[in-house]
Every structure is written in C-alpha cells, then in structure tokens.
Scaffold this motif. Structure first.
Motif, PDB file in Angstrom:
ATOM      1  N   VAL A  23       0.421   7.278  -4.296  1.00 20.62           N
ATOM      2  CA  VAL A  23       0.501   5.801  -3.824  1.00 20.62           C
ATOM      3  C   VAL A  23      -0.612   5.581  -2.979  1.00 20.62           C
ATOM      4  O   VAL A  23      -1.283   4.998  -2.999  1.00 20.62           O
ATOM      5  CB  VAL A  23       1.864   5.477  -3.310  1.00 20.62           C
ATOM      6  CG1 VAL A  23       1.514   3.952  -2.832  1.00 20.62           C
ATOM      7  CG2 VAL A  23       2.927   5.195  -4.294  1.00 20.62           C
ATOM      8  N   LEU A  24      -0.527   6.464  -1.729  1.00 19.77           N
ATOM      9  CA  LEU A  24      -1.653   6.482  -0.889  1.00 19.77           C
ATOM     10  C   LEU A  24      -2.909   6.701  -1.436  1.00 19.77           C
ATOM     11  O   LEU A  24      -3.639   5.796  -1.029  1.00 19.77           O
ATOM     12  CB  LEU A  24      -1.432   7.747   0.308  1.00 19.77           C
ATOM     13  CG  LEU A  24      -2.546   7.798   1.266  1.00 19.77           C
ATOM     14  CD1 LEU A  24      -2.050   6.752   2.437  1.00 19.77           C
ATOM     15  CD2 LEU A  24      -2.357   8.928   2.017  1.00 19.77           C
ATOM     16  N   LEU A  59      -4.083   3.431  -3.403  1.00 18.52           N
ATOM     17  CA  LEU A  59      -3.960   2.002  -2.572  1.00 18.52           C
ATOM     18  C   LEU A  59      -5.337   2.058  -1.717  1.00 18.52           C
ATOM     19  O   LEU A  59      -5.884   1.189  -1.231  1.00 18.52           O
ATOM     20  CB  LEU A  59      -2.950   1.746  -1.731  1.00 18.52           C
ATOM     21  CG  LEU A  59      -1.703   1.420  -2.578  1.00 18.52           C
ATOM     22  CD1 LEU A  59      -0.419   1.169  -1.519  1.00 18.52           C
ATOM     23  CD2 LEU A  59      -1.968   0.069  -3.409  1.00 18.52           C
ATOM     24  N   THR A  60      -5.998   3.535  -1.242  1.00 16.40           N
ATOM     25  CA  THR A  60      -6.741   3.367  -0.422  1.00 16.40           C
ATOM     26  C   THR A  60      -8.217   3.756  -0.907  1.00 16.40           C
ATOM     27  O   THR A  60      -9.068   3.398  -0.323  1.00 16.40           O
ATOM     28  CB  THR A  60      -6.668   4.266   0.828  1.00 16.40           C
ATOM     29  OG1 THR A  60      -6.209   5.639   0.282  1.00 16.40           O
ATOM     30  CG2 THR A  60      -5.435   3.666   1.483  1.00 16.40           C
ATOM     31  N   ARG A  61      -8.370   4.470  -2.162  1.00 17.20           N
ATOM     32  CA  ARG A  61      -9.582   4.884  -2.457  1.00 17.20           C
ATOM     33  C   ARG A  61     -10.431   3.751  -3.154  1.00 17.20           C
ATOM     34  O   ARG A  61      -9.933   3.001  -3.815  1.00 17.20           O
ATOM     35  CB  ARG A  61      -9.585   6.075  -3.361  1.00 17.20           C
ATOM     36  CG  ARG A  61      -9.038   7.303  -2.690  1.00 17.20           C
ATOM     37  CD  ARG A  61      -9.889   7.647  -1.667  1.00 17.20           C
ATOM     38  NE  ARG A  61     -11.276   8.086  -2.235  1.00 17.20           N
ATOM     39  CZ  ARG A  61     -11.720   9.509  -2.245  1.00 17.20           C
ATOM     40  NH1 ARG A  61     -11.178  10.293  -1.728  1.00 17.20           N
ATOM     41  NH2 ARG A  61     -12.948   9.524  -2.860  1.00 17.20           N
ATOM     42  N   MET A  66      -8.605   7.035  -8.194  1.00 13.98           N
ATOM     43  CA  MET A  66      -7.388   6.073  -8.486  1.00 13.98           C
ATOM     44  C   MET A  66      -6.483   6.634  -9.796  1.00 13.98           C
ATOM     45  O   MET A  66      -5.561   6.832  -9.764  1.00 13.98           O
ATOM     46  CB  MET A  66      -7.805   4.773  -8.697  1.00 13.98           C
ATOM     47  CG  MET A  66      -8.238   4.210  -7.307  1.00 13.98           C
ATOM     48  SD  MET A  66      -8.951   2.435  -7.472  1.00 13.98           S
ATOM     49  CE  MET A  66      -7.255   1.654  -7.551  1.00 13.98           C
ATOM     50  N   PHE A  67      -7.154   7.009 -10.737  1.00 15.92           N
ATOM     51  CA  PHE A  67      -6.656   7.486 -11.890  1.00 15.92           C
ATOM     52  C   PHE A  67      -6.064   8.847 -11.813  1.00 15.92           C
ATOM     53  O   PHE A  67      -4.866   9.210 -12.138  1.00 15.92           O
ATOM     54  CB  PHE A  67      -7.673   7.598 -13.025  1.00 15.92           C
ATOM     55  CG  PHE A  67      -7.666   6.619 -14.014  1.00 15.92           C
ATOM     56  CD1 PHE A  67      -6.687   6.291 -14.986  1.00 15.92           C
ATOM     57  CD2 PHE A  67      -8.424   5.552 -13.994  1.00 15.92           C
ATOM     58  CE1 PHE A  67      -6.540   5.194 -15.703  1.00 15.92           C
ATOM     59  CE2 PHE A  67      -8.146   4.338 -14.849  1.00 15.92           C
ATOM     60  CZ  PHE A  67      -7.372   4.330 -15.863  1.00 15.92           C
ATOM     61  N   VAL A 124       0.321   2.057   5.384  1.00 17.77           N
ATOM     62  CA  VAL A 124       1.498   1.624   5.929  1.00 17.77           C
ATOM     63  C   VAL A 124       2.450   1.649   4.696  1.00 17.77           C
ATOM     64  O   VAL A 124       3.542   2.117   4.855  1.00 17.77           O
ATOM     65  CB  VAL A 124       1.382   0.244   6.578  1.00 17.77           C
ATOM     66  CG1 VAL A 124       2.539  -0.382   6.756  1.00 17.77           C
ATOM     67  CG2 VAL A 124       0.680   0.500   7.978  1.00 17.77           C
ATOM     68  N   PHE A 125       1.983   0.850   3.644  1.00 17.76           N
ATOM     69  CA  PHE A 125       2.755   0.957   2.473  1.00 17.76           C
ATOM     70  C   PHE A 125       3.463   2.317   1.725  1.00 17.76           C
ATOM     71  O   PHE A 125       4.412   2.567   1.695  1.00 17.76           O
ATOM     72  CB  PHE A 125       2.118   0.235   1.424  1.00 17.76           C
ATOM     73  CG  PHE A 125       3.089  -0.169   0.124  1.00 17.76           C
ATOM     74  CD1 PHE A 125       3.951  -1.265   0.270  1.00 17.76           C
ATOM     75  CD2 PHE A 125       2.842   0.649  -0.879  1.00 17.76           C
ATOM     76  CE1 PHE A 125       4.656  -1.185  -0.892  1.00 17.76           C
ATOM     77  CE2 PHE A 125       3.770   0.431  -1.995  1.00 17.76           C
ATOM     78  CZ  PHE A 125       4.851  -0.729  -2.010  1.00 17.76           C
ATOM     79  N   ALA A 126       2.210   3.220   1.796  1.00 20.29           N
ATOM     80  CA  ALA A 126       2.578   4.732   1.270  1.00 20.29           C
ATOM     81  C   ALA A 126       3.810   5.526   2.377  1.00 20.29           C
ATOM     82  O   ALA A 126       4.499   5.994   1.958  1.00 20.29           O
ATOM     83  CB  ALA A 126       1.432   5.404   1.025  1.00 20.29           C
TER      84      ALA A 126
END
Lengths: 100, 169
Positions: free
Chosen positions: A19-20, A23-25, A31-32, B96-98
């Motif tokens: 998830v991290l 959401l951040t890259r 992302m894939f 924060v979400f992760a």
C-alpha cells in the motif's frame, strides 16, 4: 511450531508495504509491482491458513490469485505501453488527463 | 527452536526486500530485488507444505511476470528516472495511511480465533500435496477453474488489442 498469527502478521506487513509503495511512488511500473506485492501478501496468508486448518481450499484460492495476478500484469503493462506511446512519461502525476 | 529461526530469517528477509523494492530509484533494481523476494516467499511455501505452489511461485511469478516487468522497464528507456524525485508530492499522506492500516490489521489479528479444521490435507489423506490439490481442483472447483482459463484468454486478447499500434484508416 510457529504460531499462525506470525504468518498473518508477516502478510499484514507485506500488504502495508505494498500500500505504501502504491500510494507514494511516481513511477507507474513500481506502482504495479506494489500491487503484485499486495497479492503476494494475500497468498502468504491463504497458504498459511491452508496449512494450519488442514484444508486444501486455501491453496486452490491462492492458485486463482496467481492466475488473476498474471492476467493483471499482462493487461496493466499493455496499458502502460499504450500510455507511454501517447504521453512519453511513466509518472502518474503527469498523467492528469481525466481531471474531473 | 529451529522452525522459529527459519521463519524469523525468511520473514525478516521478505520485509526488508519488499521495503527495498518500493524505495529503489531505478526500476530495474526494484525488479531484481523482487526476484529475490519471490524466491524467499517460495521457500516460505515449502515450509508450509505447499510444494506445488512453491513451484508455481517460481515459474509464474519469477519466471513470467517479472520477465514481463523487466521487458517493459527496458522498453520504456527511463534514463531520466534516476535523476528526478521518486515520490509524489502527497507522500506523507500515503505513509500515514499505510502505517495506520498496518496498525489496525496488526491489532485485529491479535484477537483472531481459527475456525474449524478442514477435511482434505496431506496429513489426513496420506497422499501428496499435488494429488490432494488436483483432487479438489478438478472436482469441487472445476467451474472456477474454467472461469480462470477464460480470464487468461481475455487477458491475452486484451493485451494484444491494447499494445498494438493504431492503423491509419
């Protein structure tokens, strides 16, 4: 004997890392890969449930997850190639074409 | 003692390599670290008496999917990728979400109780893992198995349609 919860915690940690990354890259390929990481986390938990509950169905489900992951990777990478042909970038924040 | 040590090594390696995968600047490095990660996950499957899935993990994930990723990374030729920033502007929100998601799932797993045991496993039937898997897959899960083949067919056709060049008409 390793407790079942250790495996679930490991799967949780890998899922949260996926998830991290998603959401951040900025790079859409990474992302894939984060999505693949999340699917692998689910597979770890399914196989550990299958072992500890002595039931084969968990491994069958994880086989289907691998099938879906393969299909998703093929489609997703084809989409990336089509996007790259139009925009010549692999960064998601430069692809704001469908802004509402 | 030995199983805990084994699990500890593989869990630590899986977490560290997945963190490396999502933070590397160069996508090629990410793909190669993911290869090591998938081998560690396959070893964990062997530890859980799932030999067939360990083989599938190496063949399908490491052999097919990662090679596809590597092809696309090399095809896109991202030279400028190594020079500019890696993360989107809103990255603290993602962190924060992760972290919140991890804490939430970690706490909820602590109060987890396992359900009733199943009836098909290598311990109970005395047969090998692949025999049991095939028995369940081709009897109880025959229809989902056919649907899985349809999913793969759609994926093949969709990938060809999406990736081919538009013909000027």
């Amino acid at each position: 004997m390793v407790p079942l919860q250790w495996y679930i915690w490991l799967a949780t940690a890998v899922f949260a890392i996926g998830v991290l990354g998603f959401l951040t890259r900025r790079n859409i390929i990474i992302m894939f890969m984060s999505i693949e990481l999340m699917l692998n986390a689910v597979n770890i938990s399914l196989v550990s449930f299958s072992h500890y509950l002595q039931d084969m169905r968990g491994q069958i489900l994880s086989l289907f997850v691998i099938t879906v992951a393969a299909a998703e990777a093929a489609i997703g990478l084809a989409i990336i190639i089509a996007l790259f042909r139009n925009k010549a970038t692999a960064h998601v924040d430069e692809m704001a074409e469908t802004k509402g | 003692m030995l199983p805990e040590l084994f699990f500890g090594y593989f869990a630590a390696a899986i977490i560290i390599f997945s963190l490396i995968v999502v933070t590397r600047r160069n996508p090629v490095h990410s793909v190669l670290f993911m290869l090591i990660l998938f081998f560690h996950i396959a070893a964990l499957y062997l530890f859980l008496d799932a030999e067939f899935l360990a083989a599938i993990q190496v063949i399908v994930y490491a052999g097919a999917i990662l090679v596809l990723f590597l092809f696309v990374v090399l095809l896109l030729n991202l030279k400028e990728e190594t020079l500019i920033r890696r993360y989107i502007n809103q990255w603290p929100m993602g962190v924060v979400f992760a972290v919140g998601l991890f804490i939430l799932m970690f706490i909820s797993v602590r109060s987890f109780l396992a359900g009733p045991k199943g009836e098909i496993s290598s311990v109970l039937t005395g047969q090998s893992n692949v025999t049991n898997l095939g028995t369940v897959l081709y009897t109880e899960y025959l229809f989902p198995f056919e649907i899985a083949s349809l999913v793969l067919l759609v994926a093949i056709i969709g990938a060809i349609v999406l990736a081919k060049k538009r013909l000027k008409s």
